[in-house]
Design a protein around this motif. Structure first.
Motif, mmCIF file in Angstrom:
data_model
loop_
_atom_site.group_PDB
_atom_site.id
_atom_site.type_symbol
_atom_site.label_atom_id
_atom_site.label_comp_id
_atom_site.label_asym_id
_atom_site.label_seq_id
_atom_site.Cartn_x
_atom_site.Cartn_y
_atom_site.Cartn_z
ATOM 1 N N GLY A 137 41.495 35.855 48.628
ATOM 2 C CA GLY A 137 41.586 34.383 48.334
ATOM 3 C C GLY A 137 41.865 34.093 46.996
ATOM 4 N N VAL A 138 42.030 32.763 46.623
ATOM 5 C CA VAL A 138 42.495 32.488 45.057
ATOM 6 C C VAL A 138 41.655 33.105 43.903
ATOM 7 C CG1 VAL A 138 41.452 30.296 45.061
ATOM 8 C CG2 VAL A 138 43.463 30.630 43.895
ATOM 9 N N ASP A 139 40.327 32.984 44.170
ATOM 10 C CA ASP A 139 39.609 33.391 43.214
ATOM 11 C C ASP A 139 40.028 34.936 42.735
ATOM 12 O OD1 ASP A 139 38.523 30.823 43.623
ATOM 13 O OD2 ASP A 139 36.738 31.797 44.365
ATOM 14 N N SER A 140 39.817 35.742 43.603
ATOM 15 C CA SER A 140 39.840 37.049 43.552
ATOM 16 C C SER A 140 41.348 37.760 43.155
ATOM 17 C CB SER A 140 39.204 38.194 44.329
ATOM 18 O OG SER A 140 39.823 37.985 45.817
ATOM 19 N N HIS B 43 45.081 39.627 38.906
ATOM 20 C CA HIS B 43 46.214 39.167 37.824
ATOM 21 C C HIS B 43 45.581 39.285 36.378
ATOM 22 C CE1 HIS B 43 49.774 36.913 36.656
ATOM 23 N NE2 HIS B 43 48.920 36.379 35.829
ATOM 24 N N LEU B 44 44.370 38.608 36.092
ATOM 25 C CA LEU B 44 44.182 38.565 34.675
ATOM 26 C C LEU B 44 43.640 40.050 34.196
ATOM 27 C CD1 LEU B 44 41.546 35.444 35.159
ATOM 28 C CD2 LEU B 44 43.651 35.614 33.617
ATOM 29 N N ILE B 45 42.718 40.684 35.049
ATOM 30 C CA ILE B 45 42.511 42.110 34.874
ATOM 31 C C ILE B 45 43.583 42.847 34.389
ATOM 32 C CG2 ILE B 45 41.332 44.153 35.362
ATOM 33 C CD1 ILE B 45 38.951 42.400 36.337
ATOM 34 N N ILE C 169 33.025 33.455 34.730
ATOM 35 C CA ILE C 169 31.754 32.658 34.856
ATOM 36 C C ILE C 169 31.914 31.295 34.203
ATOM 37 C CG2 ILE C 169 30.744 33.748 32.926
ATOM 38 C CD1 ILE C 169 28.910 32.947 36.047
ATOM 39 N N TYR C 170 33.015 31.275 33.183
ATOM 40 C CA TYR C 170 33.170 30.206 32.609
ATOM 41 C C TYR C 170 34.390 29.278 33.245
ATOM 42 C CZ TYR C 170 30.494 31.799 28.232
ATOM 43 O OH TYR C 170 29.765 32.065 27.500
ATOM 44 N N ILE C 171 34.888 29.692 34.224
ATOM 45 C CA ILE C 171 36.295 28.975 34.737
ATOM 46 C C ILE C 171 35.801 28.353 36.174
ATOM 47 C CG2 ILE C 171 38.470 29.269 35.873
ATOM 48 C CD1 ILE C 171 38.267 31.957 33.948
ATOM 49 N N THR C 172 36.240 26.908 36.155
ATOM 50 C CA THR C 172 36.059 26.174 37.390
ATOM 51 C C THR C 172 37.257 26.592 38.546
ATOM 52 O OG1 THR C 172 37.532 24.342 36.816
ATOM 53 C CG2 THR C 172 35.267 24.261 36.044
ATOM 54 N N LYS C 173 36.798 26.075 39.727
ATOM 55 C CA LYS C 173 37.537 26.353 40.736
ATOM 56 C C LYS C 173 39.091 25.588 40.728
ATOM 57 C CE LYS C 173 38.406 27.696 45.214
ATOM 58 N NZ LYS C 173 37.772 29.126 45.833
ATOM 59 N N ASP C 174 39.027 24.315 40.084
ATOM 60 C CA ASP C 174 40.196 23.601 39.956
ATOM 61 C C ASP C 174 41.240 24.106 38.927
ATOM 62 O OD1 ASP C 174 39.320 21.650 41.427
ATOM 63 O OD2 ASP C 174 38.675 20.180 39.772
ATOM 64 N N GLU C 175 40.433 25.089 37.904
ATOM 65 C CA GLU C 175 41.310 25.616 36.943
ATOM 66 C C GLU C 175 42.080 27.066 37.657
ATOM 67 O OE1 GLU C 175 38.967 25.074 32.706
ATOM 68 O OE2 GLU C 175 38.154 26.117 34.191
ATOM 69 N N ILE C 176 41.123 27.535 38.453
ATOM 70 C CA ILE C 176 41.928 28.724 38.910
ATOM 71 C C ILE C 176 42.776 28.408 39.929
ATOM 72 C CG2 ILE C 176 41.365 30.593 40.926
ATOM 73 C CD1 ILE C 176 38.221 30.684 40.070
ATOM 74 N N TYR C 177 42.887 27.281 40.840
ATOM 75 C CA TYR C 177 43.890 26.932 41.642
ATOM 76 C C TYR C 177 45.491 26.610 40.639
ATOM 77 C CZ TYR C 177 42.125 26.407 46.307
ATOM 78 O OH TYR C 177 41.799 26.644 47.374
ATOM 79 N N GLU C 178 45.160 25.766 39.654
ATOM 80 C CA GLU C 178 46.134 25.259 38.821
ATOM 81 C C GLU C 178 46.799 26.607 38.241
ATOM 82 O OE1 GLU C 178 46.439 22.869 34.572
ATOM 83 O OE2 GLU C 178 44.534 22.582 35.999
ATOM 84 N N ASN D 101 51.332 30.293 38.099
ATOM 85 C CA ASN D 101 51.712 31.751 37.667
ATOM 86 C C ASN D 101 52.171 32.585 38.992
ATOM 87 O OD1 ASN D 101 50.632 32.804 34.802
ATOM 88 N ND2 ASN D 101 49.134 31.378 35.500
ATOM 89 N N LYS D 102 52.375 31.376 39.973
ATOM 90 C CA LYS D 102 52.993 31.935 41.281
ATOM 91 C C LYS D 102 52.220 33.415 41.789
ATOM 92 C CE LYS D 102 57.498 30.100 40.399
ATOM 93 N NZ LYS D 102 57.323 29.390 38.939
ATOM 94 N N ILE D 103 50.901 33.076 41.511
ATOM 95 C CA ILE D 103 50.026 34.279 42.345
ATOM 96 C C ILE D 103 49.845 34.014 43.737
ATOM 97 C CG2 ILE D 103 47.700 35.292 42.394
ATOM 98 C CD1 ILE D 103 47.648 34.294 39.397
#
Lengths: 457, 457
Positions: A30-33, A38-40, A165-174, A179-181
């Motif tokens: 899913g988009v979250d993981s 990507h970040l890690i 934990i500090y990041i919202t779902k909207d920010e994750i989608y954006e 970043n074309k993930i």
């Protein structure tokens, strides 16, 4: 603050990652993981992470799961990291274990992750839980009035870390689009018959009309509720001796503060009887405890919470009282399985009696030759009579049990030692007037009561 | 359970009413308090209430208020009970005291009720707060992330009782219609720009789609949050010495559990500086406290929270340092208002010196005749120098302050005792090398430092 900064700030604020960590990412496609992975990988060197791998749990719930599993394998090959995958039938598991799909999924996933940690040398699991997840969780529990659930999850729990934990779902989608993930969209997310989706789609937007920074406010609430709960967890542990016993001692319990009392009752029921008491029931029990008389309170099918004298215990329909009867010879012992007790009989020297006179768990009688034929050890029968030490007339055993404040449930367990149909000893409580030791006694026989410690007490 | 039973159950569960109570009813003419009045009069004899009266606070906010006041007077005449009324301009009061209309109303109402209790011999105030009010309050605070507000109100708080705590708004309306109880409808209840109305009209119905017994669930949540908070309130009181001081001692504070730490900081700021810290700020402060270096943190306009060495204190733009200088003669004393301190000088016998040598608040020097002309007691000036006891060369006073870990804000308060331009003593901290007492000393002069206790410490 942008998403990457929030990610790094959470890691720093809560010490989520230490140099040389071997990090397993709970990866769902899913988009979250996908953003988490990507970040890690992006900050792997900066954070001095030694190894990163992904773990994908295929719970066979959606048609696309197999397609996703294939994607995980290809992606990990491309990224040159290890991928662990496992397929299990969530529906059957949930049904078999009487769990909701959500609980069943959580159980199986964490079991899978823990196995990899142990077998493959990883030391932490990073999950993609984010600030919007936290808010949803808290709203869900709030509207059920659950203080325990309300506190949500922590940025770090054991070897699980949650760097989003500090990041919202909207920010994750954006971030994912920028970043074309690549990620898979979970179609069940749209289904409003699923409670969590209803909270996300209908309730949270309404709450945000009132407080646009709802997620941050709930994060603060969660932090402080967690701090309080950690405090109470530690405090309640000091009363282990209370809640580790089948019978909860009210003399000790009721001296404590209500905040400790209700937590001990909750823990005691769960640990001794596997009963999860509801807040509503707990509140009723607290009110009952203010009453200075005996009472009983129905908890759930087959279980009744009883207050008798200074004790609280559970009477269960499944606990059927069993009659028992054993033979005990002099200088031998008998194990009473029904009560987890052992009674030993020994022929002893006269000289010991002075110090034994008042011992609760040891009594002695004058030994006569007929006793060679042995004694009976059994529990009570209707109509039993007893002549207490220091008296000459017999009393009903039932009345003696009442005088001794032995709870009803316990009465069937108490061993009685008999010789020729006379009750010599109510084991652990009081001796009879029969066969007292006299100056002229040549031999004496002593009975000793011991508890059998079981492993889980 | 019907409404009347719930009313009586709440009174019994929480011991709200005792025989011979004189009960004042907070009466607004709305449906809630009209039903409350009806119930209390109906069960007055059953509950052994001695006297019942109503108190109506006219906050001049609606046109209908005057009409309502008249209604109260007529109703009380008909019911043969006393009515106390008061009219005050809520808008002006709120504006003047910088309060929201809700806060201002609450303040004025409770002030009015308390006055009646004291003057007219009533011992309890009954308010019409009910279960739906509780749920609304809790939702309002929850979505602001306020742990403190979230717990709602209690069935009994001091001399305020809330016998409708088990009853919902719907039940109240139904009961009012069935029993033909007259009441005024508050038209502002429909205004969805008022937060509480939006919660009632839009949010709660949505939450009830998920949990139809939302109000009862939230009542349980409230009960347990209140139990926990009472526990913490009592616990934190044990640390009075910490939070009653302008300087918060970190050596003592940081040994405590986080749950206690954050409550002490909150209380300390409120009681000493009238600063209400937000949960967000408190969370940041907790994180800063883990750092082993000095820091400062902006709280609100004009106030900075500072950690220096082992102390936490507030630096305010409004705190201007004042220079001071006093003359002190032998065998006299000087009161330093700027620092709430008194320094006494006494000519003493040589024999005392051994035990005085290391006393922090008393030092002695050899007395020479020129000292008759007196000493100067003042705070630091730029360029001050000092020769510490046991050394022969002078050091900058500033460096000595740093070595002594005296926070900047305190440095301007520390009194210096000078003789002929030489600093003899940094009062309360260390003495100089000048005029040491020798075997040959005939007379000695001692200085003693005392704190002036102020009434509110």
């Amino acid at each position: 603050m942008n998403l990457e900064k929030k990610f790094l700030k959470a890691i720093s604020d809560f010490n989520l990652i230490s140099p040389d960590d071997n990090l397993l990412i709970a990866f769902s496609t899913g988009v979250d993981s996908s953003v988490l992975l990507h970040l890690i990988l992006k900050f792997k060197n900066y954070l001095n992470i030694r190894e990163v791998a992904v773990a994908y749990f295929n719970h066979s719930i959606r048609k696309q799961s197999d397609e996703e599993e294939l994607f995980v394998k290809e992606l990990s090959k491309k990224l040159e990291i290890k991928a662990f995958t496992k397929k299990e039938d969530l529906f059957s598991y949930a049904k078999k274990n009487k769990l909701s799909l959500e609980e069943a999924g959580r159980n199986l996933r964490y079991k899978f992750f823990t196995e990899i940690l142990h077998k493959e040398g990883f030391n932490k699991v990073a999950t993609a839980h984010h600030l919007s997840d936290l808010a949803e969780t808290m709203v869900l529990w709030f509207l059920q009035g659950s203080k325990n659930g309300l506190k949500g999850f922590k940025p770090k729990e054991g070897n699980i870390i949650r760097p989003m934990i500090y990041i919202t779902k909207d920010e994750i989608y954006e971030y994912a689009y920028e970043n074309k993930i690549r990620f898979f969209e979970d179609i069940t997310n749209e289904d409003e018959t699923i409670l969590r989706n209803k909270v996300r789609k209908s309730i949270i937007p309404l709450l945000k009309e009132i407080n646009p920074s709802l997620e941050n406010s709930l994060f603060n609430l969660s932090s402080f509720l967690n701090i309080d709960e950690v405090f109470f967890d530690n405090l309640v542990k000091e009363y282990k001796s209370l809640y580790k016993s089948k019978f909860l001692n009210l003399n000790e319990l009721l001296h404590l503060d209500k905040a400790i009392i209700y937590r001990i009752i909750d823990k005691w029921l769960l640990e001794n009887y596997s009963i999860k008491i509801s807040y509503k029931q707990l509140f009723e029990v607290l009110k009952l405890l203010e009453k200075n008389k005996n009472w009983q309170f129905k908890l759930q099918k087959g279980f009744i919470l009883k207050k008798e004298y200074d004790l609280l215990y559970i009477e269960s329909n499944y606990d059927k009282s069993v009659s028992y009867e054993y033979k005990l010879y002099p200088n031998d012992e008998v194990h009473i399985k029904e009560a987890n007790l052992i009674i030993t009989s020994t022929i002893e020297n006269f000289s010991n009696i002075d110090k034994l006179k008042y011992a609760k768990n040891k009594v002695c009688f004058e030994y006569i030759s007929q006793m060679e034929e042995g004694f009976i050890v059994r529990n009570r029968r209707n109509g039993d009579k007893f002549v207490p030490f220091g008296r000459s007339s017999e009393k009903k055993l039932k009345d003696i049990f009442i005088d001794l404040k032995i709870p009803k449930l316990e009465r069937d367990k108490v061993p009685l030692v008999l010789f020729q149909d006379k009750i010599l000893w109510i084991a652990g409580f009081c001796r009879s007037a029969f066969y007292p030791i006299k100056e002229s006694s040549k031999k004496i026989i002593c009975f000793t009561l011991k508890e059998v410690k079981s492993a889980n007490n």
